[in-house]
Design a protein around this motif. Structure first.
Motif, PDB file in Angstrom:
ATOM      1  N   THR A  70       0.816  -1.218   0.000  1.00 42.22           N
ATOM      2  CA  THR A  70       0.000   0.000   0.000  1.00 42.22           C
ATOM      3  C   THR A  70       0.849   1.267   0.000  1.00 42.22           C
ATOM      4  O   THR A  70       0.316   2.372  -0.075  1.00 42.22           O
ATOM      5  CB  THR A  70      -0.987   0.009   1.184  1.00 42.22           C
ATOM      6  OG1 THR A  70      -0.251  -0.126   2.406  1.00 42.22           O
ATOM      7  CG2 THR A  70      -1.985  -1.134   1.068  1.00 42.22           C
ATOM      8  N   ILE A 125       7.927   0.457  -1.959  1.00 44.64           N
ATOM      9  CA  ILE A 125       8.365  -0.451  -3.028  1.00 44.64           C
ATOM     10  C   ILE A 125       7.227  -1.388  -3.445  1.00 44.64           C
ATOM     11  O   ILE A 125       7.005  -1.619  -4.639  1.00 44.64           O
ATOM     12  CB  ILE A 125       9.603  -1.247  -2.546  1.00 44.64           C
ATOM     13  CG1 ILE A 125      10.804  -0.289  -2.391  1.00 44.64           C
ATOM     14  CG2 ILE A 125       9.930  -2.393  -3.498  1.00 44.64           C
ATOM     15  CD1 ILE A 125      12.023  -0.895  -1.691  1.00 44.64           C
ATOM     16  N   SER A 161      -2.029  -4.989   2.866  1.00 42.02           N
ATOM     17  CA  SER A 161      -1.168  -4.581   3.983  1.00 42.02           C
ATOM     18  C   SER A 161      -1.998  -4.702   5.249  1.00 42.02           C
ATOM     19  O   SER A 161      -3.121  -5.217   5.211  1.00 42.02           O
ATOM     20  CB  SER A 161      -0.593  -3.168   3.796  1.00 42.02           C
ATOM     21  OG  SER A 161      -1.551  -2.172   4.074  1.00 42.02           O
ATOM     22  N   ARG A 162      -1.452  -4.242   6.381  1.00 37.17           N
ATOM     23  CA  ARG A 162      -2.126  -4.493   7.668  1.00 37.17           C
ATOM     24  C   ARG A 162      -3.374  -3.652   7.849  1.00 37.17           C
ATOM     25  O   ARG A 162      -4.317  -4.074   8.496  1.00 37.17           O
ATOM     26  CB  ARG A 162      -1.169  -4.175   8.832  1.00 37.17           C
ATOM     27  CG  ARG A 162       0.018  -5.093   8.924  1.00 37.17           C
ATOM     28  CD  ARG A 162       1.059  -4.541   9.879  1.00 37.17           C
ATOM     29  NE  ARG A 162       1.528  -3.229   9.456  1.00 37.17           N
ATOM     30  CZ  ARG A 162       2.445  -2.497  10.079  1.00 37.17           C
ATOM     31  NH1 ARG A 162       2.983  -2.957  11.198  1.00 37.17           N
ATOM     32  NH2 ARG A 162       2.819  -1.334   9.615  1.00 37.17           N
ATOM     33  N   ASN A 210       7.038  -9.104  -0.129  1.00 35.71           N
ATOM     34  CA  ASN A 210       7.735  -7.821   0.047  1.00 35.71           C
ATOM     35  C   ASN A 210       7.756  -7.330   1.493  1.00 35.71           C
ATOM     36  O   ASN A 210       8.507  -6.428   1.831  1.00 35.71           O
ATOM     37  CB  ASN A 210       7.026  -6.793  -0.864  1.00 35.71           C
ATOM     38  CG  ASN A 210       7.503  -5.382  -0.662  1.00 35.71           C
ATOM     39  OD1 ASN A 210       8.674  -5.089  -0.889  1.00 35.71           O
ATOM     40  ND2 ASN A 210       6.615  -4.509  -0.203  1.00 35.71           N
ATOM     41  N   TYR A 254      18.424  -7.586  11.010  1.00 31.36           N
ATOM     42  CA  TYR A 254      17.558  -7.423   9.829  1.00 31.36           C
ATOM     43  C   TYR A 254      18.316  -7.918   8.588  1.00 31.36           C
ATOM     44  O   TYR A 254      17.786  -8.681   7.778  1.00 31.36           O
ATOM     45  CB  TYR A 254      17.173  -5.947   9.706  1.00 31.36           C
ATOM     46  CG  TYR A 254      16.690  -5.505   8.349  1.00 31.36           C
ATOM     47  CD1 TYR A 254      15.366  -5.709   7.966  1.00 31.36           C
ATOM     48  CD2 TYR A 254      17.555  -4.860   7.454  1.00 31.36           C
ATOM     49  CE1 TYR A 254      14.923  -5.286   6.712  1.00 31.36           C
ATOM     50  CE2 TYR A 254      17.117  -4.435   6.207  1.00 31.36           C
ATOM     51  CZ  TYR A 254      15.809  -4.648   5.838  1.00 31.36           C
ATOM     52  OH  TYR A 254      15.375  -4.237   4.604  1.00 31.36           O
ATOM     53  N   THR A 303      12.026   5.550   1.347  1.00 34.35           N
ATOM     54  CA  THR A 303      10.641   5.239   1.720  1.00 34.35           C
ATOM     55  C   THR A 303      10.486   5.484   3.219  1.00 34.35           C
ATOM     56  O   THR A 303      11.461   5.765   3.921  1.00 34.35           O
ATOM     57  CB  THR A 303      10.328   3.761   1.444  1.00 34.35           C
ATOM     58  OG1 THR A 303      11.177   2.985   2.289  1.00 34.35           O
ATOM     59  CG2 THR A 303      10.549   3.381  -0.006  1.00 34.35           C
TER      60      THR A 303
HETATM   61  P1  NAP Z   1       7.497   1.146   3.245  1.00 36.30           P
HETATM   62  O1  NAP Z   1       7.529   2.190   2.179  1.00 36.30           O
HETATM   63  O2  NAP Z   1       7.641   1.587   4.642  1.00 36.30           O
HETATM   64  O3  NAP Z   1       6.152   0.316   3.042  1.00 36.30           O
HETATM   65  C1  NAP Z   1       5.830  -0.667   3.915  1.00 36.30           C
HETATM   66  C2  NAP Z   1       4.516  -1.320   3.461  1.00 36.30           C
HETATM   67  O4  NAP Z   1       4.399  -2.529   4.178  1.00 36.30           O
HETATM   68  C3  NAP Z   1       3.278  -0.525   3.767  1.00 36.30           C
HETATM   69  O5  NAP Z   1       2.346  -0.720   2.720  1.00 36.30           O
HETATM   70  C4  NAP Z   1       2.765  -1.139   5.073  1.00 36.30           C
HETATM   71  O6  NAP Z   1       1.359  -0.907   5.176  1.00 36.30           O
HETATM   72  C5  NAP Z   1       3.148  -2.591   4.853  1.00 36.30           C
HETATM   73  N1  NAP Z   1       3.443  -3.436   6.012  1.00 36.30           N
HETATM   74  C6  NAP Z   1       4.247  -3.165   7.046  1.00 36.30           C
HETATM   75  N2  NAP Z   1       4.318  -4.218   7.881  1.00 36.30           N
HETATM   76  C7  NAP Z   1       3.541  -5.196   7.344  1.00 36.30           C
HETATM   77  C8  NAP Z   1       3.208  -6.522   7.734  1.00 36.30           C
HETATM   78  N3  NAP Z   1       3.672  -7.059   8.855  1.00 36.30           N
HETATM   79  N4  NAP Z   1       2.384  -7.232   6.939  1.00 36.30           N
HETATM   80  C9  NAP Z   1       1.878  -6.697   5.804  1.00 36.30           C
HETATM   81  N5  NAP Z   1       2.158  -5.451   5.383  1.00 36.30           N
HETATM   82  C10 NAP Z   1       2.985  -4.706   6.149  1.00 36.30           C
HETATM   83  O7  NAP Z   1       8.653   0.046   3.010  1.00 36.30           O
HETATM   84  P2  NAP Z   1       9.631  -0.221   1.775  1.00 36.30           P
HETATM   85  O8  NAP Z   1      10.858   0.564   1.957  1.00 36.30           O
HETATM   86  O9  NAP Z   1       8.882  -0.120   0.512  1.00 36.30           O
HETATM   87  O10 NAP Z   1      10.051  -1.743   2.045  1.00 36.30           O
HETATM   88  C11 NAP Z   1       9.520  -2.814   1.307  1.00 36.30           C
HETATM   89  C12 NAP Z   1      10.531  -3.938   1.260  1.00 36.30           C
HETATM   90  O11 NAP Z   1      11.743  -3.480   0.662  1.00 36.30           O
HETATM   91  C13 NAP Z   1      10.919  -4.550   2.611  1.00 36.30           C
HETATM   92  O12 NAP Z   1      11.056  -5.942   2.448  1.00 36.30           O
HETATM   93  C14 NAP Z   1      12.288  -3.934   2.875  1.00 36.30           C
HETATM   94  O13 NAP Z   1      13.077  -4.758   3.702  1.00 36.30           O
HETATM   95  C15 NAP Z   1      12.835  -3.882   1.469  1.00 36.30           C
HETATM   96  N6  NAP Z   1      13.947  -2.955   1.300  1.00 36.30           N
HETATM   97  C16 NAP Z   1      13.758  -1.616   1.460  1.00 36.30           C
HETATM   98  C17 NAP Z   1      14.845  -0.763   1.285  1.00 36.30           C
HETATM   99  C18 NAP Z   1      14.725   0.731   1.425  1.00 36.30           C
HETATM  100  O14 NAP Z   1      15.770   1.399   1.456  1.00 36.30           O
HETATM  101  N7  NAP Z   1      13.528   1.282   1.520  1.00 36.30           N
HETATM  102  C19 NAP Z   1      16.107  -1.286   0.952  1.00 36.30           C
HETATM  103  C20 NAP Z   1      16.248  -2.647   0.822  1.00 36.30           C
HETATM  104  C21 NAP Z   1      15.162  -3.480   0.984  1.00 36.30           C
HETATM  105  P3  NAP Z   1       0.539  -1.055   6.571  1.00 36.30           P
HETATM  106  O15 NAP Z   1       1.130  -0.077   7.527  1.00 36.30           O
HETATM  107  O16 NAP Z   1      -0.899  -0.773   6.193  1.00 36.30           O
HETATM  108  O17 NAP Z   1       0.735  -2.486   6.972  1.00 36.30           O
END
Ligand code: NAP
Length: 253
Positions: A19, A22, A41-42, A94, A158, A192
């Motif tokens: 939601t 990424i 998502s949650r 994800n 992590y 993000t």
């Molecule tokens: P983000 O922008 O903070 O988005 C997180 C999303 O996950 C939101 O839609 C949130 O919505 C949902 N969420 C959180 N906890 C959840 C759970 N337990 N079950 C289901 N949904 C959940 O995060 P992001 O940076 O896009 O990260 C996505 C992925 O990319 C992760 O696996 C992260 O480890 C990886 N990653 C990110 C980076 C970076 O720099 N951003 C780098 C490397 C890898 P709700 O609050 O409604 O649940």
């Protein structure tokens, strides 16, 4: 997002944690390439808003509330896909948590459990639920991280859970082939909400930019483009692989 190719017509995609950030960008890209998408998502409010936003962009999409560590919600996510679209071709796992910046030796048991539960175990359990619905030629994508190659302070445990996803990719690819390909994306740093503690600190942000050969942070669209490629038949001979999308930031050899 300006997307010109339609490689995913007729395919059905399920994306966890989609939601914002990424996951949302991946859902949008898969949808704009022609896939019917199930986002999740949650929080229901976030799901409803994201569904509305994607529909406004012309994406065929339904939403489900799914906290990835809740068994009934994982099942309901898969059920939503099957009830609405009949089968599944693409799963993007994800969701992740990074609840603590403690050193590993100081990390409390429940925090360790949460990290394994959300970052590793939930992906496995979701795929157990989904396996029977995956069609021939399907594609599973696990979202790891560049920190999986080098778990550094503040991201150490992590990072170790993200290292585990590299192994999980190989093991699942062997189990799920030849009908299903399993690959992994290791993103670099992307501004993000998840990474805000790194990317809103100017000094840290500049250091992360400096680490990359392309001298910028990643964009969610960079990750979405890699996911669309892996999901598509353009990647039909690629399985058990990790694609690093990190602008040349040091990772594996
Ligand atoms: P983000 O922008 O903070 O988005 C997180 C999303 O996950 C939101 O839609 C949130 O919505 C949902 N969420 C959180 N906890 C959840 C759970 N337990 N079950 C289901 N949904 C959940 O995060 P992001 O940076 O896009 O990260 C996505 C992925 O990319 C992760 O696996 C992260 O480890 C990886 N990653 C990110 C980076 C970076 O720099 N951003 C780098 C490397 C890898 P709700 O609050 O409604 O649940």
């Amino acid at each position: 997002m300006d997307v010109k190719c339609r490689r995913l017509e007729g395919k059905v995609a399920v994306v966890t944690a989609s939601t914002q950030g990424i996951g949302l960008a991946i859902a949008e890209r898969l949808g704009l390439e022609g896939a019917a998408v199930v986002i999740s998502s949650r929080k229901k409010k976030n799901v409803d808003e994201a569904v509305e936003g994607l529909r406004a962009k012309g994406v065929t999409v339904v939403g489900a509330v799914c906290h990835v560590s809740v068994a009934e919600q994982r099942k309901s996510l898969i059920d939503t896909a099957v009830k609405n679209f009949g089968h599944i071709d693409i799963i993007v796992s994800n969701a992740a948590a990074n609840p603590s910046v403690d050193n590993i030796l100081e990390m409390k048991g429940p925090v360790l459990d949460k990290l394994w539960e959300i970052n590793v175990k939930a992906s496995i359990l979701l795929l157990q639920d989904a396996a029977a619905h995956l069609r021939k030629g399907s594609s599973v994508i696990l979202i790891s991280s560049i920190t999986g190659y080098n778990p550094e302070p503040a991201l150490s445990m992590y990072g170790v859970t993200k290292t585990a996803l590299f192994g999980l990719t190989k093991a699942l690819a062997a189990e799920m082939g030849p009908n299903t390909r399993v690959n992994c994306i290791a993103p670099g740093f992307v501004p993000t909400n998840f990474a805000r503690f790194l990317t809103t600190n100017e000094t840290l942000k500049n250091e992360l930019i400096d680490r990359s050969t392309l001298k910028r942070l990643g964009a969610v669209e960079d990750m979405a483009a890699a996911a669309a490629f892996l999901a598509s038949d353009d990647a039909s001979f690629i399985t058990a692989e990790t694609i690093v999308v990190a602008g040349g930031t040091r990772s594996r050899l």
